[in-house]
Motif scaffolding. Structure first.
Motif, PDB file in Angstrom:
ATOM      1  N   HIS A 252       7.859  -1.293   4.279  1.00 15.97           N
ATOM      2  CA  HIS A 252       7.433  -2.213   4.800  1.00 15.97           C
ATOM      3  C   HIS A 252       6.469  -2.946   3.898  1.00 15.97           C
ATOM      4  CE1 HIS A 252       9.447  -2.444   8.177  1.00 15.97           C
ATOM      5  NE2 HIS A 252       9.219  -1.396   8.904  1.00 15.97           N
ATOM      6  N   ILE A 253       5.448  -1.992   4.276  1.00 16.26           N
ATOM      7  CA  ILE A 253       4.173  -2.511   3.131  1.00 16.26           C
ATOM      8  C   ILE A 253       4.844  -3.340   1.393  1.00 16.26           C
ATOM      9  CG2 ILE A 253       1.671  -2.068   1.277  1.00 16.26           C
ATOM     10  CD1 ILE A 253       1.842   0.722   3.496  1.00 16.26           C
ATOM     11  N   ALA A 254       5.811  -2.595   0.654  1.00 13.18           N
ATOM     12  CA  ALA A 254       6.017  -3.439  -0.194  1.00 13.18           C
ATOM     13  C   ALA A 254       7.087  -4.425  -0.046  1.00 13.18           C
ATOM     14  CB  ALA A 254       7.000  -2.640  -0.702  1.00 13.18           C
ATOM     15  N   GLU A 255       7.011  -4.792   1.030  1.00  7.53           N
ATOM     16  CA  GLU A 255       8.367  -6.473   1.780  1.00  7.53           C
ATOM     17  C   GLU A 255       7.469  -7.337   1.858  1.00  7.53           C
ATOM     18  OE1 GLU A 255      12.242  -7.517   1.361  1.00  7.53           O
ATOM     19  OE2 GLU A 255      11.289  -5.847   0.149  1.00  7.53           O
ATOM     20  N   GLN A 256       7.083  -6.689   2.313  1.00  3.62           N
ATOM     21  CA  GLN A 256       6.072  -7.820   3.488  1.00  3.62           C
ATOM     22  C   GLN A 256       4.376  -8.593   2.882  1.00  3.62           C
ATOM     23  OE1 GLN A 256       6.739  -5.979   6.960  1.00  3.62           O
ATOM     24  NE2 GLN A 256       8.819  -6.159   6.946  1.00  3.62           N
ATOM     25  N   ASN A 257       4.520  -7.757   1.850  1.00  3.80           N
ATOM     26  CA  ASN A 257       3.095  -8.024   1.222  1.00  3.80           C
ATOM     27  C   ASN A 257       2.327  -8.009   2.225  1.00  3.80           C
ATOM     28  OD1 ASN A 257       4.950  -9.211  -1.162  1.00  3.80           O
ATOM     29  ND2 ASN A 257       5.306 -10.935   0.302  1.00  3.80           N
ATOM     30  N   LEU A 258       1.664  -7.257   2.382  1.00  2.00           N
ATOM     31  CA  LEU A 258       0.827  -6.730   3.517  1.00  2.00           C
ATOM     32  C   LEU A 258      -0.638  -6.505   2.508  1.00  2.00           C
ATOM     33  CD1 LEU A 258       1.901  -4.671   5.909  1.00  2.00           C
ATOM     34  CD2 LEU A 258       1.662  -6.847   6.503  1.00  2.00           C
ATOM     35  N   ASP A 259      -2.022  -7.101   3.073  1.00  2.00           N
ATOM     36  CA  ASP A 259      -3.016  -6.548   2.178  1.00  2.00           C
ATOM     37  C   ASP A 259      -4.425  -6.448   3.392  1.00  2.00           C
ATOM     38  OD1 ASP A 259      -3.840  -9.240   3.052  1.00  2.00           O
ATOM     39  OD2 ASP A 259      -2.514 -10.067   0.956  1.00  2.00           O
ATOM     40  N   THR A 260      -5.296  -6.568   2.769  1.00  2.00           N
ATOM     41  CA  THR A 260      -6.785  -6.537   3.424  1.00  2.00           C
ATOM     42  C   THR A 260      -6.772  -7.694   4.147  1.00  2.00           C
ATOM     43  OG1 THR A 260      -7.279  -7.234   1.724  1.00  2.00           O
ATOM     44  CG2 THR A 260      -7.470  -4.565   2.534  1.00  2.00           C
ATOM     45  N   GLY A 261      -6.574  -8.979   4.157  1.00  2.00           N
ATOM     46  CA  GLY A 261      -6.687  -9.753   4.903  1.00  2.00           C
ATOM     47  C   GLY A 261      -5.730 -10.028   6.119  1.00  2.00           C
ATOM     48  N   THR A 262      -4.816  -9.097   6.138  1.00  2.00           N
ATOM     49  CA  THR A 262      -3.192  -9.205   6.664  1.00  2.00           C
ATOM     50  C   THR A 262      -3.937  -8.832   8.334  1.00  2.00           C
ATOM     51  OG1 THR A 262      -2.210  -8.185   5.372  1.00  2.00           O
ATOM     52  CG2 THR A 262      -1.367  -8.459   7.893  1.00  2.00           C
ATOM     53  N   ARG A 263      -4.231 -10.032   9.395  1.00  2.00           N
ATOM     54  CA  ARG A 263      -4.177  -9.913  11.098  1.00  2.00           C
ATOM     55  C   ARG A 263      -2.672 -10.139  11.648  1.00  2.00           C
ATOM     56  NH1 ARG A 263     -10.056 -10.092  11.957  1.00  2.00           N
ATOM     57  NH2 ARG A 263      -9.709 -10.412  13.742  1.00  2.00           N
ATOM     58  N   LEU A 264      -2.398  -8.216  11.470  1.00  2.00           N
ATOM     59  CA  LEU A 264      -1.358  -8.708  12.360  1.00  2.00           C
ATOM     60  C   LEU A 264      -1.134  -8.765  14.481  1.00  2.00           C
ATOM     61  CD1 LEU A 264       1.913  -8.210  12.553  1.00  2.00           C
ATOM     62  CD2 LEU A 264       1.045  -5.730  13.111  1.00  2.00           C
ATOM     63  N   LEU A 265      -1.081  -9.738  14.357  1.00  2.00           N
ATOM     64  CA  LEU A 265      -0.631 -10.178  16.053  1.00  2.00           C
ATOM     65  C   LEU A 265       0.479  -9.211  16.653  1.00  2.00           C
ATOM     66  CD1 LEU A 265      -2.347 -12.997  18.142  1.00  2.00           C
ATOM     67  CD2 LEU A 265       0.031 -11.623  18.910  1.00  2.00           C
ATOM     68  N   VAL A 266       0.368  -8.827  17.732  1.00  2.00           N
ATOM     69  CA  VAL A 266       1.484  -8.026  18.428  1.00  2.00           C
ATOM     70  C   VAL A 266       1.268  -7.973  19.625  1.00  2.00           C
ATOM     71  CG1 VAL A 266       2.527  -6.160  16.624  1.00  2.00           C
ATOM     72  CG2 VAL A 266      -0.048  -5.569  17.706  1.00  2.00           C
ATOM     73  N   SER A 267       2.515  -8.218  19.873  1.00  2.00           N
ATOM     74  CA  SER A 267       2.485  -8.926  21.774  1.00  2.00           C
ATOM     75  C   SER A 267       3.670  -7.792  22.298  1.00  2.00           C
ATOM     76  CB  SER A 267       2.752  -9.861  22.051  1.00  2.00           C
ATOM     77  OG  SER A 267       3.716 -11.222  22.023  1.00  2.00           O
ATOM     78  N   SER A 268       4.393  -7.091  21.692  1.00  2.00           N
ATOM     79  CA  SER A 268       5.509  -6.978  22.209  1.00  2.00           C
ATOM     80  C   SER A 268       5.145  -5.492  22.383  1.00  2.00           C
ATOM     81  CB  SER A 268       6.202  -7.423  21.411  1.00  2.00           C
ATOM     82  OG  SER A 268       6.641  -6.775  19.973  1.00  2.00           O
ATOM     83  N   PRO A 269       5.842  -4.585  23.650  1.00  2.00           N
ATOM     84  CA  PRO A 269       5.922  -3.133  23.713  1.00  2.00           C
ATOM     85  C   PRO A 269       5.379  -2.950  21.771  1.00  2.00           C
ATOM     86  CG  PRO A 269       7.381  -3.934  25.375  1.00  2.00           C
ATOM     87  CD  PRO A 269       7.437  -5.043  23.831  1.00  2.00           C
ATOM     88  N   LEU A 270       3.945  -2.012  21.762  1.00  2.42           N
ATOM     89  CA  LEU A 270       3.976  -1.062  20.744  1.00  2.42           C
ATOM     90  C   LEU A 270       5.627   0.071  20.349  1.00  2.42           C
ATOM     91  CD1 LEU A 270       0.028  -1.511  20.365  1.00  2.42           C
ATOM     92  CD2 LEU A 270       1.938  -2.388  19.067  1.00  2.42           C
ATOM     93  N   SER A 271       5.900   0.025  22.163  1.00  2.12           N
ATOM     94  CA  SER A 271       6.711   1.479  21.646  1.00  2.12           C
ATOM     95  C   SER A 271       7.802   1.008  21.692  1.00  2.12           C
ATOM     96  CB  SER A 271       6.600   2.182  23.246  1.00  2.12           C
ATOM     97  OG  SER A 271       7.148   0.816  24.049  1.00  2.12           O
TER      98      SER A 271
END
Length: 526
Positions: A201-220
């Motif tokens: 996931h890290i490699a493919e989606q270019n995540l970094d320290t500036g990433t602010r991921l908003l999740v609203s669907s179930p974390l399960s």
């Protein structure tokens, strides 16, 4: 207690526990979560995990024991889950909207010894405790007069430095999927497999320290797969407990969110919100969509609205969420025919298509079953040796999805080999619903299929034959299923017929039932 155990004196590095400990230490001063508008630091998360691990030991949990949670989205859910990963326990987090029967089955099948619920699910927890066949402790994330306050108990311990104790080869998670046999199957996840998926996931989606991921669907569900990758890179996870398009738009406006995780139905709702056209979307860097077929027409609209920031992920629980990826660049492929594609394999993932005889198909060689070989493929289903043997054959995992590969190497999913329906990002297995409908006194027989739906990708439709001199209504049957299997399983519509079409072998001919709805469609949605 699971069949896997970890020797108390011997622990080797290289698993998910080490990955989490490293992230928490490396980014201690940064904000790990924003939950209910409150920032939570990496250091605070580490302290809470340490206290939780000490509490686990104090109440007698042993490595390999199962900790189950029933809760809405909250950062504390991650704390308990991460403590399980780090300590060598096993985490089980079912969809909180599931039925009592399903939750009871998962509790018993996994052998869970601790159940932590939130305030909204205290009654469900008490029902499960009363029905449990094994010794079970019950606690609540929220203060409640009837059961133990988990975090009040945890507060009694002073935090200590974290040290991962998980065996990389051990099972640390069971995720229960629906089952064609009518009961869920627990997918075994090794610690090293989950760590490897996180790196993908890290490699493919270019995540970094500036990433602010908003999740609203179930974390399960699928959204939870991105928590560890974001934290490894020092980003922030913004948690919403439930999807609200207006609230998400506000988060984009004020810079709280740079990355969204959505299923197609959520994306459609966001696009159709009356305020979206007047919002500055410049801070939005990535929209990751997954879990269900998406409308090509609506995807084109999304590209026009948001720009080239959409990323599609195709995966299965059995290969933790990372099989094929359609990158933002792929969405702009010069041939213009990739919007119906699931993409190309993730790094270190081998994919092939096979016909009914197990022969590998070449590019443009027609439709075959999509099979996977990768370092993070599950070792099988918990307590399901026959299902495991069916899943893992000839050194490959058989996904049950039918696909073709175009001349450019992109894979296009065209149907499911089995009858599974993906509706609104959730896997729905018709037989589970058919079993419930068959238990209704007015129903003689029933078949459940997925039909094309602009909002849901596929909508669950029941086709029912009534008993002689019996009567019921569409709404009654929908409510009947919802009460027993939850809202996701409840049919969106019910049709009544005098007889169901049958194959020469005497089975319900679902191909004939689906034909009238899918005729002329090349893929699941267009």
């Amino acid at each position: 207690m699971t069949e896997f155990s970890t020797q108390s004196a011997l622990y080797s590095a290289g698993g998910t526990g080490d990955m989490i400990v490293n992230a928490l230490e490396r980014h201690a001063g940064r904000t790990a979560f924003v939950c209910q508008g409150k920032p939570i630091s990496y250091a605070h998360v580490a302290e809470q995990i340490s206290r939780t691990l000490q509490h686990f030991e104090a109440i007698g949990l042993r490595p390999g024991d199962v900790v189950m949670q029933l809760t809405g989205n909250r950062y504390e859910m991650f704390v308990v889950m991460a403590a399980a990963f780090i300590g060598g326990y096993v985490s089980v987090i079912p969809n909180y909207s599931g039925s009592l029967d399903d939750h009871r089955y998962m509790l018993e099948d996994s052998g869970a010894v601790l159940l932590v619920v939130d305030g909204a699910r205290v009654e469900r927890g008490q029902q499960l405790l009363a029905a449990a066949r094994q010794p079970l402790r019950l606690a609540s994330h929220d203060t409640h007069p009837a059961i133990s306050d988990f975090w009040l108990a945890v507060a009694a311990y002073a935090p200590k430095p974290l040290q991962a104790r998980d065996d990389p080869a051990a099972n640390i998670r069971l995720i229960y999927t629906g089952g064609t046999t009518g009961v869920p199957k627990g997918v075994i996840t090794e610690s090293r497999a989950l760590a490897f998926a996180s790196l993908l996931h890290i490699a493919e989606q270019n995540l970094d320290t500036g990433t602010r991921l908003l999740v609203s669907s179930p974390l399960s569900h699928g959204a939870g797969a991105l928590l560890i990758p974001v934290l490894v890179k020092g980003g922030t996870v913004v948690i919403h407990d439930g999807f609200d398009a207006g609230r998400i738009i506000e988060a984009i406006e004020n810079g709280q969110a740079t990355t969204l995780f959505v299923v197609p139905t959520m994306l459609y709702t966001l696009m159709d919100h009356p305020r979206i056209g007047g919002v500055d979307l410049g801070a939005l860097r990535r929209i990751i969509y997954t879990a269900a077929p998406i409308s090509e027409r609506r995807l084109a609209q999304a590209l026009a609205l948001f720009g080239p920031i959409l990323h599609q992920n195709y995966g299965q629980t059995e290969v933790p969420g990372t099989i094929l990826s359609l990158t933002a660049e792929d969405h702009l492929h010069p041939r213009g025919d990739k919007l119906t594609s699931a993409g190309k394999p993730y790094p270190c993932v081998s994919v092939r298509l096979v016909d009914d005889h197990g022969n590998t198909l070449a590019r443009d060689g027609g439709i075959g079953e999509l099979c996977v070989r990768a370092p993070h493929v599950t070792r099988g289903y918990w307590n399901k040796p026959e299902a495991t043997e069916e899943l893992l054959r000839d050194g490959w995992l058989h996904t049950g999805d039918m696909a073709y590969q175009d001349g450019d190497g992109y894979f296009h999913i065209v149907d499911r080999k089995k009858d599974m329906i993906i509706s609104g990002g959730f896997n729905v297995y018709p037989q589970e619903i058919e079993n419930v409908l068959a238990s209704h006194p007015a129903v003689a027989s029933a078949a459940v299929i997925g039909v094309p739906d602009e909002k849901w990708g596929e909508a669950v439709k029941a086709i029912v034959v009534l008993r002689v001199d019996a009567s019921t209504t569409e709404q009654e049957l929908v409510s009947f299923v919802r009460a027993r299997k939850g809202a996701v399983m409840a049919p969106k519509s019910v049709a009544f017929t005098d007889a169901l079409p049958m194959t020469p072998l005497g089975k319900i001919d679902k191909k004939a039932l689906r034909a009238g709805y899918w005729e002329g469609r090349k893929t699941a949605v267009v």
